[in-house]
Design an enzyme around this catalytic site. Sequence first.
Site, PDB file in Angstrom:
ATOM      1  NE  ARG A  50      28.624  29.198  39.655  1.00 22.55           N
ATOM      2  CZ  ARG A  50      29.223  30.344  39.327  1.00 22.55           C
ATOM      3  NH1 ARG A  50      30.019  30.950  40.193  1.00 22.55           N
ATOM      4  NH2 ARG A  50      29.041  30.890  38.145  1.00 22.55           N
ATOM      5  CE  LYS A 149      25.764  32.673  37.936  1.00 20.29           C
ATOM      6  NZ  LYS A 149      25.756  34.050  38.411  1.00 20.29           N
ATOM      7  CD  GLU A 182      28.055  37.710  46.255  1.00 21.29           C
ATOM      8  OE1 GLU A 182      28.838  37.203  45.445  1.00 21.29           O
ATOM      9  OE2 GLU A 182      26.917  37.252  46.467  1.00 21.29           O
TER      10      GLU A 182
HETATM   11  N1  PXG Z   1      28.507  36.919  42.882  1.00 20.70           N
HETATM   12  C1  PXG Z   1      27.309  36.948  42.292  1.00 20.70           C
HETATM   13  C2  PXG Z   1      26.105  37.258  43.097  1.00 20.70           C
HETATM   14  C3  PXG Z   1      27.197  36.657  40.921  1.00 20.70           C
HETATM   15  O1  PXG Z   1      25.993  36.665  40.321  1.00 20.70           O
HETATM   16  C4  PXG Z   1      29.610  36.385  40.845  1.00 20.70           C
HETATM   17  C5  PXG Z   1      29.638  36.652  42.206  1.00 20.70           C
HETATM   18  C6  PXG Z   1      30.885  36.045  40.144  1.00 20.70           C
HETATM   19  O2  PXG Z   1      30.923  34.656  39.832  1.00 20.70           O
HETATM   20  P1  PXG Z   1      31.715  34.119  38.565  1.00 20.70           P
HETATM   21  O3  PXG Z   1      31.524  32.657  38.603  1.00 20.70           O
HETATM   22  O4  PXG Z   1      31.113  34.746  37.345  1.00 20.70           O
HETATM   23  O5  PXG Z   1      33.141  34.505  38.740  1.00 20.70           O
HETATM   24  C7  PXG Z   1      28.354  36.366  40.181  1.00 20.70           C
HETATM   25  C8  PXG Z   1      28.235  36.048  38.730  1.00 20.70           C
HETATM   26  C9  PXG Z   1      26.192  40.823  35.260  1.00 20.70           C
HETATM   27  C10 PXG Z   1      26.008  39.428  35.803  1.00 20.70           C
HETATM   28  O6  PXG Z   1      25.412  41.218  34.391  1.00 20.70           O
HETATM   29  C11 PXG Z   1      26.947  38.893  36.641  1.00 20.70           C
HETATM   30  C12 PXG Z   1      26.783  37.604  37.177  1.00 20.70           C
HETATM   31  C13 PXG Z   1      25.672  36.921  36.856  1.00 20.70           C
HETATM   32  C14 PXG Z   1      24.720  37.473  36.024  1.00 20.70           C
HETATM   33  C15 PXG Z   1      24.888  38.728  35.468  1.00 20.70           C
HETATM   34  O7  PXG Z   1      27.122  41.508  35.695  1.00 20.70           O
HETATM   35  N2  PXG Z   1      27.807  37.186  38.005  1.00 20.70           N
END
Ligand code: PXG
Length: 283
Positions: A50, A149, A182
């Site tokens: 990713r 991301k 989301e």
């Molecule tokens: N959507 C978004 C916009 C994200 O940033 C996810 C979904 C979940 O993806 P993963 O791969 O982790 O299952 C993310 C990722 C926080 C924090 O502090 C969370 C993310 C990134 C940075 C900080 O909660 N999540």
Amino acid sequence: MKIWFDGKLVDSAEAQVSVFDHGVLYGDGVFEGIRFYSGKVFRLQEHIVRLFDSMRYLMIDSPWTFEEVCAATEETVAANGMEDGYIRLVVTRGTGDLGLNPRNCPKASMFIIVQNIALYPAEMYEKGLSMITSSFRRPNPDILCPQVKSLNYLNGISAKIEAVQQGAGEALMLNQHGNVAECTGDNIFIVRNGVVMTPPLTEGALGGITRHAVFDICTELGIPCVEKVMNRFDVLSADECFLTGTAAEVIAATSLDGRTIGTGQAGPITNRILARFRTLVRE
Ligand code: PXG
């Protein structure tokens, strides 16, 4: 604490980014949030795929190969001697001048931080999070692609501010059509009549690694799981709702805008998926 910084493990005081770094000046960069459990990094390859996809989209040339980035991540985890924790891997465009032009940044910069991460308290996994609907929409890919991301998190942060102001745990984010995309840092799932559903990525969601793990868990447990376009009605009339993300793992969401979802407690399918997730990450 040891930080991997452009090829070397250094003390945190030494890990300093230039004020001319375009990651700082413009949010021009990408990142990953990864967890490790019992010293083993969860789905490392998938995270680094990713990361490279996001870099390719933004035309950031990686000075390190895929294998080198994986090895650097594992090296940083080992150097910090922790059992469980959180990894923040950041790639910035690198140092340039004060103009936007990325071509004036000759070399991307990468750093990797390993830290403890506090889990949500156990009762949150039973009672579930409260959500509000954000007034900020997830942007279309022709504005800012939600599948990348990137270091540009102001859209999600704006929504998070609304959630915090209203005392909610998360903000539900809709896309430009008013369909569910989301949450600020988590993917969303609903359960209706035994079927698990989540919006397709093209609705404006990041391709979450935890989201993908939930697909695998549902397949294994024989729970039907489909991608479906949905709106607020679908969330409010769901039997269960849960969120997935590296930080939150799998957590129930039991209200939206002050209205109860399902029974107001984590539902049976959410609990089955969470229980399997907790064993999966340590296998
Ligand atoms: N959507 C978004 C916009 C994200 O940033 C996810 C979904 C979940 O993806 P993963 O791969 O982790 O299952 C993310 C990722 C926080 C924090 O502090 C969370 C993310 C990134 C940075 C900080 O909660 N999540």
